[in-house]
Design a protein around this motif. Sequence first.
Motif, PDB file in Angstrom:
ATOM      1  N   ILE A 135       0.830  -0.674   0.527  1.00  0.00           N
ATOM      2  CA  ILE A 135      -0.117   0.040   0.131  1.00  0.00           C
ATOM      3  C   ILE A 135       0.583   1.319   0.309  1.00  0.00           C
ATOM      4  O   ILE A 135       0.465   2.255  -0.458  1.00  0.00           O
ATOM      5  N   ASN A 138       2.102   2.000  -2.939  1.00  0.00           N
ATOM      6  CA  ASN A 138       1.341   2.185  -4.382  1.00  0.00           C
ATOM      7  C   ASN A 138       0.968   1.483  -5.470  1.00  0.00           C
ATOM      8  O   ASN A 138       0.505   1.862  -6.154  1.00  0.00           O
ATOM      9  N   ASP A 139       1.159  -0.139  -4.733  1.00  0.00           N
ATOM     10  CA  ASP A 139       0.716  -1.084  -5.786  1.00  0.00           C
ATOM     11  C   ASP A 139      -0.332  -1.939  -4.498  1.00  0.00           C
ATOM     12  O   ASP A 139      -0.980  -1.445  -4.432  1.00  0.00           O
ATOM     13  N   VAL A 140      -1.113  -3.111  -5.956  1.00  0.00           N
ATOM     14  CA  VAL A 140      -1.982  -3.887  -5.075  1.00  0.00           C
ATOM     15  C   VAL A 140      -0.732  -4.772  -4.893  1.00  0.00           C
ATOM     16  O   VAL A 140      -0.110  -5.341  -5.353  1.00  0.00           O
ATOM     17  N   LYS A 201     -15.551  -9.636 -14.732  1.00  0.00           N
ATOM     18  CA  LYS A 201     -16.194  -8.070 -15.163  1.00  0.00           C
ATOM     19  C   LYS A 201     -17.515  -7.621 -15.739  1.00  0.00           C
ATOM     20  O   LYS A 201     -18.620  -8.533 -15.782  1.00  0.00           O
ATOM     21  N   ASP A 202     -18.062  -6.855 -15.592  1.00  0.00           N
ATOM     22  CA  ASP A 202     -19.795  -6.362 -15.406  1.00  0.00           C
ATOM     23  C   ASP A 202     -18.951  -4.682 -16.561  1.00  0.00           C
ATOM     24  O   ASP A 202     -18.148  -3.938 -16.407  1.00  0.00           O
ATOM     25  N   GLN A 206     -21.534   1.395 -14.262  1.00  0.00           N
ATOM     26  CA  GLN A 206     -21.101   0.889 -12.745  1.00  0.00           C
ATOM     27  C   GLN A 206     -19.663   0.898 -12.736  1.00  0.00           C
ATOM     28  O   GLN A 206     -18.906   1.362 -12.221  1.00  0.00           O
ATOM     29  N   SER A 209     -17.660   4.179 -14.653  1.00  0.00           N
ATOM     30  CA  SER A 209     -17.263   5.069 -13.539  1.00  0.00           C
ATOM     31  C   SER A 209     -16.600   4.531 -12.846  1.00  0.00           C
ATOM     32  O   SER A 209     -15.669   4.886 -12.282  1.00  0.00           O
ATOM     33  N   ALA A 213     -13.079   6.139 -11.878  1.00  0.00           N
ATOM     34  CA  ALA A 213     -12.032   5.886 -10.076  1.00  0.00           C
ATOM     35  C   ALA A 213     -10.716   5.515 -10.500  1.00  0.00           C
ATOM     36  O   ALA A 213      -9.517   6.204  -9.718  1.00  0.00           O
ATOM     37  N   SER A 214     -10.139   4.608 -11.005  1.00  0.00           N
ATOM     38  CA  SER A 214      -9.453   4.188 -11.092  1.00  0.00           C
ATOM     39  C   SER A 214      -7.573   4.361 -11.828  1.00  0.00           C
ATOM     40  O   SER A 214      -7.919   5.904 -12.627  1.00  0.00           O
TER      41      SER A 214
END
Lengths: 214, 214, 214
Positions: A135, A138-140, A201-202, A206, A209, A213-214
């Motif tokens: 974190i 700043n990585d997943v 996956k969608d 939604q 958006s 944000a990512s």
Amino acid sequence: MLLLVIYIIAITAEAMTGALSAGRRSMDWFGVTLIACVTALGGGSVRDVLLGHYPLTWVKHPEYLVLTCAAAFVTILIAKWMRHLRSIFLVLDALGLIGFTIIGCQIALEMGHGFVVSAVAGVLTGVSGGILRDILCNDVPLVFRRELYASISFVSVICYWVCIEIGLSLELTVIATLIFGFTLRLIAIYFGLEMPKFIYKDDDEQSASSKDAS
Amino acid sequence: MLLLVIYIIAITAEAMTGALSAGRRSMDWFGVTLIACVTALGGGSVRDVLLGHYPLTWVKHPEYLVLTCAAAFVTILIAKWMRHLRSIFLVLDALGLIGFTIIGCQIALEMGHGFVVSAVAGVLTGVSGGILRDILCNDVPLVFRRELYASISFVSVICYWVCIEIGLSLELTVIATLIFGFTLRLIAIYFGLEMPKFIYKDDDEQSASSKDAS
Amino acid sequence: MLLLVIYIIAITAEAMTGALSAGRRSMDWFGVTLIACVTALGGGSVRDVLLGHYPLTWVKHPEYLVLTCAAAFVTILIAKWMRHLRSIFLVLDALGLIGFTIIGCQIALEMGHGFVVSAVAGVLTGVSGGILRDILCNDVPLVFRRELYASISFVSVICYWVCIEIGLSLELTVIATLIFGFTLRLIAIYFGLEMPKFIYKDDDEQSASSKDAS
């Protein structure tokens, strides 16, 4: 005491992997030291804060903090030879994962918690240092993507619990869990075993958006 | 007790939204479970750690932890039908937001804190699970960008406080706040209401260095 | 008391820098307020949670929370004139860094901790508000990249400790540390002094997988 030796090896190894992560992001020496400390001591701190187990390990034994800072500086000095030590690190890290897990599990049991909470405490101690490191960089978190890691920590807790239940002494339990978990982790690394992934996956507003944000 | 039922619905719904977020990032099953637990129980944990309110809910009632893990696994199984359940989720999430807020607010009041701290406790309980989820998934928290969400949590605290002040019984207060906040949230979703945004741009060396860092 | 005045100036200045960061990410008013509060009060909260020093400052004195929220709103109103105030902010921020450090260090000493823990408490109080701000804004923390910052906080702790050891009164110690640290920070900004960076590159499969993850 065996666990103490393993603990000290583990925090040193974790501090060095933390320092390398910080180096990959070109951080300054302070950042390297801080991330080394967080990687090595963050797992135990998260567990202690969540369980209300004060004082934290590094507050009670500041010498561990000094040790991780020293490990960070040594890493900066010997960084260019580090890639040849890769396999040693993987082994030390595996040892540390199981050692941390056992310690976390023991502390929760000593506080009188049951199986679920001690399992969470063990796994948290084992993996959350690495999560905090990722974190801050700043990585997943890698923990969620790499070969069996957290799950081995969880299986080790079950092994520990079973050994206690069948009446083994504390020492034998620790040794059996260490050997069991350590072997499992080496097998997982060697064969590149991975947890099944959940891919969702969608394809609607939604999702759009959330991509924004990512 | 009404609040307990709402709490259980809320942590289940939040766990499932957390699991879907993790699935969007293709995490393995451990990551999915961990993010489900953090989304569902993280808000209450942040509140309890900040207020020094030990033991945490999931330490005292590990069954909630088991419930969120189960919800995560169910989500993995039924993921492909989930997009048809979108509207149900938005409703459950709205219910959860208000339920969490009321619980957080009540706990702070029971500990003897005043309005400001109980408002913070309520809002934190409502929104910080989602914030932690987004940090672990390496997103800018959605809470800061989407329709009225945290502000509805805050307004619900005010409603709760007013009901208490005018002498309503605890039960009536909870029901009134639930209806008030839930209706507001549905209106906000339906009309896409948003908080005004604060957009700040600076076009000089400080900005350049901060872009470098990002 | 001098420290209280500095503390109030510091949390106001930090809240405003937090609000500007949130504005750079186009967050809504709630996000701006939350990030302002976290930047201003997060450092002390991290310290208090890790040391088990309850209640937290803003729980005991909710008026500080109200102050930071007010500072956030003022920032939104006067944002377009803020860039002309850059140098004032750097000065206030420097003052705040040293003030926070001294307060953190004092609290740890009052709790009976030794040099290492009080140094960590001082540095954490000084820098972790900014680290939390950058995590919430999804940046690599600036603290790890910019001119001497955390290191000045650390050197100030040493100065504080030396003053106490040679028998200065508490008041003189605080004033001496403030002047010493503040001057150092201004020198570091003026000459753009930086900590040496640790740059580590590995060009093999581990590195590839870690790039995948980022």
